[in-house]
Enzyme design. Sequence first.
Site, mmCIF file in Angstrom:
data_model
loop_
_atom_site.group_PDB
_atom_site.id
_atom_site.type_symbol
_atom_site.label_atom_id
_atom_site.label_comp_id
_atom_site.label_asym_id
_atom_site.label_seq_id
_atom_site.Cartn_x
_atom_site.Cartn_y
_atom_site.Cartn_z
ATOM 1 N N ASP A 121 0.873 -1.164 0.000
ATOM 2 C CA ASP A 121 0.000 0.000 0.000
ATOM 3 C C ASP A 121 0.926 1.234 0.000
ATOM 4 O O ASP A 121 2.124 1.144 0.292
ATOM 5 C CB ASP A 121 -0.953 -0.002 1.202
ATOM 6 C CG ASP A 121 -2.150 0.935 0.967
ATOM 7 O OD1 ASP A 121 -2.102 1.736 0.006
ATOM 8 O OD2 ASP A 121 -3.127 0.871 1.740
HETATM 9 C C1 BGC Z 1 -5.053 3.365 0.186
HETATM 10 C C2 BGC Z 1 -5.158 2.340 -0.919
HETATM 11 C C3 BGC Z 1 -5.073 3.046 -2.250
HETATM 12 C C4 BGC Z 1 -3.757 3.816 -2.321
HETATM 13 C C5 BGC Z 1 -3.546 4.546 -3.627
HETATM 14 C C6 BGC Z 1 -3.835 4.280 0.032
HETATM 15 O O1 BGC Z 1 -3.931 5.353 0.893
HETATM 16 O O2 BGC Z 1 -4.978 2.701 1.422
HETATM 17 O O3 BGC Z 1 -6.352 1.632 -0.805
HETATM 18 O O4 BGC Z 1 -5.187 2.124 -3.284
HETATM 19 O O5 BGC Z 1 -3.749 4.778 -1.280
HETATM 20 O O6 BGC Z 1 -4.348 5.643 -3.739
#
Ligand code: BGC
Length: 849
Positions: free
Chosen positions: A774
């Site tokens: 993530d």
């Molecule tokens: C989130 C993810 C997301 C990623 C990209 C993170 O803050 O937890 O679910 O895909 O950002 O935007």
Amino acid sequence: MAQIYASKTNEIQKYETEHENEVRHLAGECMVLLENDGVLPFSDKIKKIALYGTGARHTVKGGTGSGDVNVRKTVSIARGLEEAGFEIVTEDWLDRYDRDLEEAQKTYLKKLKDMSDETGEPSVILGFKHPFQEPEQPIVEETDIKEADAAIYVLARNSGEGKDRRAEKGDYYLSDRELQNIRFMTENYSNCVVLLNTGGVIDLTELRKISGVQAILLTGQTGNMGGHAVADVLMAKTVPSGKLTDTWARSYDDYPSSRTFSYRDDNLDDEYYSDGIYVGYRYFDTFGIMPLYCFGYGKGYTDFSLVTKEVTADEKLVKVEVEVTNIGKVYPGREVVQVYYSAPDGVMEKPTQELAGFAKTKLLMPGEKEVVTVTFATEDMASYDSYDAAWVMEEGEYTIRVGNSSRTTEVAAIIDLDETVQTVLLKNVMKDKEFVKEIHHMVPIFDLELDDTPFMRPILIYAENFKKKIMEYEVIRTMLEDKRPDEILTLEDVKKGAASLEELVAQLTVEEMADLCVGTERLEEGGNVIGSSSACVPGAAGDTTSALIEKRKIPNLILADGPAGLRLQTHFKTDKEGNKLPGGEQFGMEIAPFAKEQPEGAQDYYQYCTAIPIATTLAQSWDVDLIKRMGEIVGEEMEQFHIHLWLAPGMNIHRNPLCGRNFEYYSEDPLLTGLCAAADTKGVQSYKGHGTTIKHFAANNQEDNRMFTNAHISERALREIYLKGFEIAVKTAQPYAIMTSYNLINGTHAANHYDMLQNVARDEWGFEGFIMTDWYTSQDTTALGMVSESGKYSYSDGVQCIKAGNDLQMPGCRKNVEDIVDGVKNGRITKADLQRCAKHILGIALKTI
Ligand code: BGC
């Protein structure tokens, strides 16, 4: 910027209209009718509507954060009703709320900017930590009571990543003002309906006490056509046929994790999953707690009878055939047949019942019948015995129950297993140094209407006829040797069959592989906007390196968010060389203005995507074909805008109703979760070269302090509840990618968990795609304001990501690349470790060319 796939015209395109029309229709099927004394559907006599509530004109289409899909327009419930021909007679009240809201939004944005100026933290991050609070809604006064045929109150709630919901009035509970207004409404109108425009559970106990509320419809959050979908349902143009995917408790305190969840016990560092396997209805049923609305519950505009025709079972398969009849006289409807099993208590205690399978009928006209079949593998009824590290079916009676909700089931068959049998032998994984004390039930308590079990001859099955699987695990990683050193191999050679993937990987230098295994954002080099770090497609969340395009013909993969549609920037501008100019959407309510003066030759571009219902609402359809179709809609838009990987579906378990991101996930039940994610994936991946990224692997069940919280979970609970959905999705749909979660599990960051990524996902489940982190989890995020307040746990380790098989670090920074290169030099990781990660990424890249 590379090639641009966006449209140069702002005109509505054919795909937009087609997708929106379809979503509008399907969304109605996801709505759950909780109460109805016959007021719904509205009769033709209802023309004038008194409409109140924050969600009336400001209908929430989905939550906030990366799950918020940017759209051309959102149809509010007010607008949907008007366009359907109703007259809204409460404009004054609605106008008053509009003014208050606008004022509050301005103040909020200013506050964020001031805080950002003061602390240096980006306002996007501050927005996560301090989400916008809707202002108190105006009182409904005498003067707001107008002549109307019906009254509707739209209760709305919003939440998003970075912050859990609160067990407080105005969030989990209705505010005093909401209750006061609804009471007043019921005293002054007949035909009163409350619509729940929420992404998850709210407390309805007080609302239920207001006798004048004649219907409660959980509309959920249904994307940008929400208002139309609601109007269609109120008029029975679409009939609601959704069922709850969570238990709605009578009191928040009834949830087993209520006291300790997230911020509730002032401990954001460690979360002890003392509820073990008893999540959702598994807890309520086993511990004899009566919910307000049980898992699987939902009414329709008609009634059905269910008659089990036949149950057959052997050591491989259980098959249940049920005849469903629409016994109503007026309306058509669809029914969900739910099959549960109760495994015998033995050495291991078991939940009272667990969902085994389900099937939804077609639209049945009054009097019409359909026989639906639910099948499931017999060994799916096994439990995980962590003492022996095996899935085990204990000897005794397995009761099969059939119903249209978890608490209206009847016993349909008894399957009797002669002896205890291990179905799969694994190894222990993800052990915690600390022991998690779990709740236990002493005597099975079962207070459903199931005690009057009729006598039935059991179906006998025999342990000796089961085939036991013995898992094999990775032992050693061998380095691939370059066998064709005189050539420069490319991914195109692999595509043509002129080289193997292994031969190409063997040729890559450590530096090339390090680049490939780290996304392209380089904040330290000027950087991009958080959450839209792609250098290729504006508004996409990130991409893989472009550095290998020329020499190795390895394209970059472009990744964009979801799950409620494709999240891109709807409008952007470039200079005449095609370089993106500043301005456009950001997270939250902010839209950065474009400069007034644009350079000569500047060009406008548009990328409009469809917002589909949020995952919880989608799952409420209990219709995997519907969810697959939603996946196809997203897949088509991915193809249009050149997005390879959708950062969705989200599939964490609804452990506690306060998790800020529950709306992005399907259910408290792992089977339903897994089947929904698999269907979504199959839909997207029916578009060649486009795939899903199931997330957040795993146990991302809390948002406060999400990057630095350590989830302590027993291996049984992990395997039966928190990993199970992912297992189903991987085994049945092979998503292109998996995204690890921010949290630690039993002391190790999910991003660094070799056991989970290699042993479980790859060795046990056979996952073939690649795994990514993530965003920012493997880098120092202090400058971004993402820090642990207590400092107990730090961020994950980029070098260990490679060792664990976390192939791609997103969105990436220069230090990640350097650390990998150093890691190989100093022996923390081997070239073979890196080659494996590179191979996983290239395996997917190969599908896209
Ligand atoms: C989130 C993810 C997301 C990623 C990209 C993170 O803050 O937890 O679910 O895909 O950002 O935007």
